[in-house]
Structure formats: C-alpha cells, structure tokens
Motif scaffolding. Structure first.
Motif, PDB file in Angstrom:
ATOM      1  N   LYS A  12      -6.044  -0.545   9.085  1.00 31.86           N
ATOM      2  CA  LYS A  12      -5.334   0.635   9.706  1.00 31.86           C
ATOM      3  C   LYS A  12      -4.347   0.916   8.663  1.00 31.86           C
ATOM      4  CE  LYS A  12      -6.470   0.230  14.549  1.00 31.86           C
ATOM      5  NZ  LYS A  12      -7.242  -1.144  14.860  1.00 31.86           N
ATOM      6  N   LYS A  13      -3.653  -0.124   7.974  1.00 34.06           N
ATOM      7  CA  LYS A  13      -2.539   0.125   7.164  1.00 34.06           C
ATOM      8  C   LYS A  13      -2.928   1.030   5.851  1.00 34.06           C
ATOM      9  CE  LYS A  13       1.522  -0.855   5.109  1.00 34.06           C
ATOM     10  NZ  LYS A  13       2.654   0.077   5.378  1.00 34.06           N
ATOM     11  N   LEU A  14      -4.045   0.607   5.537  1.00 32.32           N
ATOM     12  CA  LEU A  14      -4.548   1.379   4.324  1.00 32.32           C
ATOM     13  C   LEU A  14      -4.910   2.793   4.638  1.00 32.32           C
ATOM     14  CD1 LEU A  14      -5.825   2.149   1.526  1.00 32.32           C
ATOM     15  CD2 LEU A  14      -7.995   1.176   2.268  1.00 32.32           C
ATOM     16  N   ILE A  15      -5.436   3.232   5.897  1.00 33.02           N
ATOM     17  CA  ILE A  15      -5.814   4.321   6.301  1.00 33.02           C
ATOM     18  C   ILE A  15      -4.416   5.047   6.593  1.00 33.02           C
ATOM     19  CG2 ILE A  15      -6.506   5.746   8.364  1.00 33.02           C
ATOM     20  CD1 ILE A  15      -8.668   3.414   8.609  1.00 33.02           C
ATOM     21  N   SER A  16      -3.430   4.745   7.259  1.00 30.56           N
ATOM     22  CA  SER A  16      -2.090   5.344   7.483  1.00 30.56           C
ATOM     23  C   SER A  16      -1.494   5.576   6.244  1.00 30.56           C
ATOM     24  CB  SER A  16      -1.163   4.289   8.390  1.00 30.56           C
ATOM     25  OG  SER A  16      -0.785   3.272   7.565  1.00 30.56           O
ATOM     26  N   VAL A  17      -1.425   5.009   5.144  1.00 28.10           N
ATOM     27  CA  VAL A  17      -0.620   5.214   4.138  1.00 28.10           C
ATOM     28  C   VAL A  17      -1.043   6.337   3.298  1.00 28.10           C
ATOM     29  CG1 VAL A  17       0.359   3.164   3.791  1.00 28.10           C
ATOM     30  CG2 VAL A  17      -1.314   3.569   2.732  1.00 28.10           C
ATOM     31  N   ILE A  18      -2.567   6.662   3.176  1.00 33.92           N
ATOM     32  CA  ILE A  18      -3.290   7.846   2.242  1.00 33.92           C
ATOM     33  C   ILE A  18      -2.600   9.228   2.875  1.00 33.92           C
ATOM     34  CG2 ILE A  18      -5.296   8.785   1.651  1.00 33.92           C
ATOM     35  CD1 ILE A  18      -6.428   5.805   1.903  1.00 33.92           C
ATOM     36  N   PRO A  19      -2.074   9.846   1.780  1.00 35.59           N
ATOM     37  CA  PRO A  19      -1.634  11.159   2.212  1.00 35.59           C
ATOM     38  C   PRO A  19      -2.848  12.032   2.367  1.00 35.59           C
ATOM     39  CG  PRO A  19      -0.542  10.666   0.081  1.00 35.59           C
ATOM     40  CD  PRO A  19      -1.569   9.335   0.465  1.00 35.59           C
ATOM     41  N   LYS A  20      -2.903  12.967   3.378  1.00 34.24           N
ATOM     42  CA  LYS A  20      -3.913  13.883   3.703  1.00 34.24           C
ATOM     43  C   LYS A  20      -4.163  14.686   2.505  1.00 34.24           C
ATOM     44  CE  LYS A  20      -4.866  12.311   7.659  1.00 34.24           C
ATOM     45  NZ  LYS A  20      -5.867  11.471   7.751  1.00 34.24           N
ATOM     46  N   GLU A  21      -3.519  15.167   1.637  1.00 32.01           N
ATOM     47  CA  GLU A  21      -3.619  16.081   0.556  1.00 32.01           C
ATOM     48  C   GLU A  21      -4.130  15.307  -0.579  1.00 32.01           C
ATOM     49  OE1 GLU A  21       0.700  14.760   0.421  1.00 32.01           O
ATOM     50  OE2 GLU A  21      -0.473  15.269   1.887  1.00 32.01           O
ATOM     51  N   SER A  22      -4.233  13.989  -0.607  1.00 30.97           N
ATOM     52  CA  SER A  22      -4.782  13.356  -1.676  1.00 30.97           C
ATOM     53  C   SER A  22      -6.313  13.086  -1.610  1.00 30.97           C
ATOM     54  CB  SER A  22      -4.382  11.789  -1.761  1.00 30.97           C
ATOM     55  OG  SER A  22      -2.970  11.624  -1.669  1.00 30.97           O
ATOM     56  N   ILE A  23      -6.902  13.221  -2.789  1.00 32.17           N
ATOM     57  CA  ILE A  23      -8.408  13.002  -2.707  1.00 32.17           C
ATOM     58  C   ILE A  23      -8.751  11.603  -2.888  1.00 32.17           C
ATOM     59  CG2 ILE A  23     -10.314  13.486  -4.509  1.00 32.17           C
ATOM     60  CD1 ILE A  23      -8.951  16.058  -5.324  1.00 32.17           C
ATOM     61  N   VAL A  24      -9.646  11.128  -1.988  1.00 34.14           N
ATOM     62  CA  VAL A  24      -9.889   9.949  -1.995  1.00 34.14           C
ATOM     63  C   VAL A  24     -11.496   9.548  -2.404  1.00 34.14           C
ATOM     64  CG1 VAL A  24     -10.124   7.833  -0.618  1.00 34.14           C
ATOM     65  CG2 VAL A  24      -8.145   9.519  -0.297  1.00 34.14           C
ATOM     66  N   THR A  25     -11.604   8.549  -3.232  1.00 34.30           N
ATOM     67  CA  THR A  25     -13.276   8.188  -3.754  1.00 34.30           C
ATOM     68  C   THR A  25     -13.343   6.803  -3.594  1.00 34.30           C
ATOM     69  OG1 THR A  25     -15.048   8.687  -5.197  1.00 34.30           O
ATOM     70  CG2 THR A  25     -12.947   8.037  -6.089  1.00 34.30           C
ATOM     71  N   LEU A  39       0.731  -1.218   0.102  1.00 37.58           N
ATOM     72  CA  LEU A  39       0.038   0.049  -0.045  1.00 37.58           C
ATOM     73  C   LEU A  39       0.720   1.268   0.055  1.00 37.58           C
ATOM     74  CD1 LEU A  39      -2.693  -1.065   2.585  1.00 37.58           C
ATOM     75  CD2 LEU A  39      -3.170  -0.658   0.087  1.00 37.58           C
ATOM     76  N   GLY A  40       2.082   1.072   0.357  1.00 37.68           N
ATOM     77  CA  GLY A  40       2.907   2.357   0.354  1.00 37.68           C
ATOM     78  C   GLY A  40       3.198   3.096  -1.254  1.00 37.68           C
ATOM     79  N   ILE A  41       3.021   2.239  -2.012  1.00 37.05           N
ATOM     80  CA  ILE A  41       2.937   2.931  -3.239  1.00 37.05           C
ATOM     81  C   ILE A  41       1.911   4.262  -3.607  1.00 37.05           C
ATOM     82  CG2 ILE A  41       3.846   1.001  -4.331  1.00 37.05           C
ATOM     83  CD1 ILE A  41       1.202   0.821  -6.058  1.00 37.05           C
TER      84      ILE A  41
END
Length: 174
Positions: free
Chosen positions: A75-88, A52-54
């Motif tokens: 928790k791993k997925l949540i932790s790697v998503i940058p706060k500035e990324s748009i997520v859908t 998921l780090g990619i």
C-alpha cells in the motif's frame, strides 16, 4: 528526466547505471539499509533511499521487484507513486502483473527486458547488461498511448530493440 527505480538488483541496477550515463537523474529505492549503502557505493542511482517517498520526483518509475511484490504491491508503494508518472515493470510474466497494475495506475505499461545473468542483488548490476537487448513492451487496450511512446523512446535511447506483444503472447513465449 527524473526516473525512479524500485529495486536495484541485477536488472534495476543495470538500468540505473545505463540511464545515468544518458544524463537522466535516477532515484533508486532499496529494501534495507545494507542494500542502500551498497547501492550508494556502486553508484547505481544518483539518489538512493529505503524511503519510497523519493519517487514523488519521478516522471517514469520502473518497478524492478520480485514477481510476488509486483502482483501484491505494498500500500505504501501504491500511495507514493504520482498519478502523472508513467509506471512500468521488468517482471518475467505479464498477465498477472498487468491485471494488478492497470487497476492501480492509469499510466501503467508492462514491459520485460530480455537480459540477465545468474547473478542477483545489489552487487550484480552492470551498465552493459542491456546492450542490444530485446525489450518486450506489452500494451493492452487500456494502455495510454503517451505512456507507450515515452517508454519506447526511453528504451530506444538505451540501445535496446523494442518488441511489442500482448501480455498473453509474452507469457506463452517466455
């Protein structure tokens, strides 16, 4: 743009193929090494990994996961998503997913492309699946307008028709 897709099955794989044709760089995440190898062979993304780090490279992240994994994300997925990324997400129900993700990520916006077949898995995606599809976007009062505009522009570039609905309206219709 650098776009992450978590889950390269029918919908995620089809989006990956379509967005690559539009010259985006796609970072695809699979759930195991077997699917990773298949996704690489099928060229569903420019970069494919089980790690998921990619996703740290991505300005937009599309969650193409089973409903249960969208409602109870790791928790791993949540932790790697940058706060500035748009997520859908591309899940077929919206209220429970949005209730979860709006608490997790400030730039989350629920969405649902109205496309599919009876097929599933890494072998099932194809570029034309989304051609002329309706794609429902389900903003709430908490949804960031920049996220709505950016996601809408991306959806339009894929030649999909955007329909807006509240999460409740979406779920009642579907």
């Amino acid at each position: 743009m650098n776009i992450g897709i978590v889950g390269l099955g029918l919908i995620g794989g089809s989006i990956g193929l379509k967005l690559q044709r539009l010259n985006h760089t796609i970072y695809g995440v699979t759930n195991n090494n077997f699917n990773e190898k298949k996704a690489i062979t099928r060229k569903l993304a420019n970069y494919v990994s089980c790690d998921l780090g990619i996703l740290k490279e991505c300005s937009i992240i599309i969650l193409a996961l089973p409903i249960k994994d969208l409602i109870n994300p790791s928790k791993k997925l949540i932790s790697v998503i940058p706060k500035e990324s748009i997520v859908t997400d591309v899940g077929s129900i919206k209220e429970p997913i949005i209730n979860t993700w709006e608490k997790i990520h400030p730039l989350f916006i629920g969405s649902h492309p109205m496309a599919g077949t009876e097929q599933q898995g890494v072998d099932s995606g194809f570029e034309s699946l989304l051609d002329n599809a309706k794609w429902i976007v389900t903003p709430t009062s908490k949804t960031n307008s920049y996220a709505i505009n950016t996601l809408s522009n991306l959806i339009n570039s894929m030649e999909c028709e955007i329909c807006k609905a509240s999460p409740k309206e979406h779920d009642e219709a579907v």
